[in-house]
Enzyme design. Structure first.
Site: not given
Length: 374
Positions: A15, A75, A94, A96, A118, A220, A270, A299
Site C-alpha cells: 500500500r 503502516k 496507523y 497501534h 485508528e 458473548s 495489530d 499484521a
C-alpha cells in the site's frame, strides 16, 4: 506545508499513503508533496501519475523523511525508520502503539506528533479511518481461513459451503463490529454456518435484521465463547477497543480443545490479538500451528490486496490530511474533535489514555500537551 510519502517497507506491504488524487488535492492548495521513487508501484500507481498530479519524485526514503514536515504513511514506522524521524515532525498513519512499546518510546523521544488513523473517532463513535481496512480484513479473514482449511495447507479438509449431503463448514466470529460484520457477510455468502458473538445486544439485533437466518447472533460471554469456539472450523478474532490492547477472549486451553486442522484468523493482532496463542506473522510466513490448530495472524492483511486497500484507505484519510496540512496539527486538532482523538503522542507526551495505560506511560491530556509547544 512540505509533505512526504515514503515507500512502505514492512514485509509484503504494497500500500501507499497517498494516491495521485490526494497529491493533487494537496498541491492545488499550495502544499509541496515529495513521493519516494516507486512508492506507489505495489498499488498500481506509477511515478508518472504522481508527477502529473504535481508531486516531486525523490530517489530515497532518507530525503523524504529529512525534508518533510509531515509524513503520510500506511503502516507504523518500523525500527529501521526510527532514526529517520525528525524532531517535532508530524506523522500521519496507523500506529497501534499499545502493541509496539519501542515505537512509542521513539515517538516520545523525537517529540513526534503521532496522528493515528485508528483512533480518529467521530462523535457517534465511528472510526472512519479504521473502517475501510476493517472491511477488507474482515472479508479476507474468511477468504484466507477457507484456503487454510484445505488439507494441502494442513487444514482439516472442509469446504465452508459444503455440498448436498455433507455438513457446511462453521465460521465463528468474535466481535460484531466492522470486521465481524464483513466476515459474516463473506462467510454466510459462501454458505458457511456462521456465528457472531458480541457483548452489545443492540449490535446483535442490528446484525439479525441485516442477515436474518443466515447467521446466528449470540451474546458473548466466557461460556458461549468456549461452546462455539470448540466446534469452529474457522475462528475469526475481530474485537477492538480503540487504542488499547485487545482483550484475550480465547485461552490456549480452549485452543487445545479445538479439533485438529481448524483455523484461527486473529484480525486483532495489530492490537496484541484477542487469542492467547496469537503472535504477529507476515505474508512471507503467515501461519504457524499450536495444538494442531493453524494460526493466521498477519499484521497487515489488507496489504495483500493493495490496489483495493490503498484507494479505500486514502478515500477516507485525505480529508483529515488536507486539514492537517492547511492548519498545522495544533490548530487542526483545536477545530476538529475527531482529529484531536487521533493524537497519540505530542511534543514528548503520550496523549491517548488507552495507549498510556497499555504501555504504563504517564498520560497527558491533549490540551495540556498542546500548551507545551513553544
Amino acid at each position: 506545508m512540505l509533505i512526504g510519502v515514503p515507500k512502505e517497507i514492512k514485509t509484503r506491504e504494497y500500500r501507499v499513503g497517498l494516491v495521485p488524487g490526494g497529491v493533487q488535492a494537496l498541491t492545488s492548495r499550495g502544499h509541496t508533496v515529495l513521493v519516494e521513487k516507486g512508492a506507489g508501484i505495489g498499488s498500481g500507481v506509477p511515478d508518472e501519475a504522481y508527477v502529473q498530479a504535481g508531486a516531486q519524485i525523490v530517489s530515497n526514503a532518507k530525503e523524504v523523511w529529512t525534508r518533510a514536515e509531515m509524513i503520510v504513511k500506511v503502516k507504523e514506522p518500523v525500527e529501521t525508520e526510527y532514526g529517520l524521524m525528525q524532531d517535532g515532525q508530524t506523522i500521519y498513519t496507523y500506529f497501534h502503539l499499545a502493541a509496539v512499546p519501542s515505537l512509542a518510546k521513539a515517538l516520545l523521544d523525537k517529540r513526534v506528533s503521532a496522528v493515528a488513523y485508528e483512533t480518529i473517532q467521530t462523535d457517534d463513535g465511528q472510526l472512519p479511518l479504521l473502517k475501510p481496512m476493517s472491511e477488507v480484513a474482515g472479508r479476507m479473514a474468511v477468504q484466507v481461513g477457507a484456503v487454510q482449511l484445505e488439507k494441502s495447507n494442513g487444514g482439516k479438509g472442509v469446504l465452508l459451503s459444503g455440498v448436498p449431503g455433507v455438513r457446511r463448514g462453521k465460521v465463528v466470529i468474535l466481535g460484531g463490529g466492522v470486521v465481524g460484520a464483513n466476515a459474516a457477510k463473506l462467510a454466510s455468502g459462501m454458505g458457511a454456518e456462521t456465528v457472531v458473538l458480541d457483548v452489545n445486544v443492540n449490535r446483535l439485533a442490528y446484525l439479525d435484521d441485516i442477515f436474518g437466518s443466515r447467521i446466528q447472533p449470540i451474546y458473548s460471554d466466557a461460556v458461549q465463547i468456549a461452546k462455539y469456539a470448540r466446534d469452529a472450523d474457522v475462528l475469526v478474532g475481530g474485537v477492538l477497543i480503540p487504542g488499547a490492547r485487545a482483550p484475550k477472549l480465547v485461552s490456549e486451553k480452549l485452543i487445545s480443545q479445538m479439533s485438529e486442522g481448524s483455523v484461527v484468523v486473529d484480525v486483532a493482532v495489530d492490537q496484541g490479538g484477542c487469542i492467547e496463542t496469537c503472535r504477529p506473522t507476515t505474508h512471507d510466513n503467515p501461519t504457524y500451528t499450536v495444538h494442531g490448530v493453524i494460526h493466521y495472524c498477519v499484521a497487515n492483511m489488507p496489504g495483500a490486496v493493495a490496489q483495493t486497500s490503498t484507494f479505500a484507505l486514502t478515500n477516507t484519510t485525505i480529508a483529515y490530511g488536507v486539514k492537517l496540512a492547511d492548519l498545522g496539527v495544533v490548530e487542526a486538532v483545536k477545530r476538529d474533535r475527531a482529529l484531536a482523538l487521533g493524537i497519540n503522542t505530542f511534543n514528548g507526551h503520550c496523549t491517548y489514555k488507552a495507549v498510556a495505560e497499555a504501555l504504563e506511560l504517564p498520560y497527558t491530556p491533549l490540551d495540556k500537551a498542546l500548551s507545551t509547544r513553544r
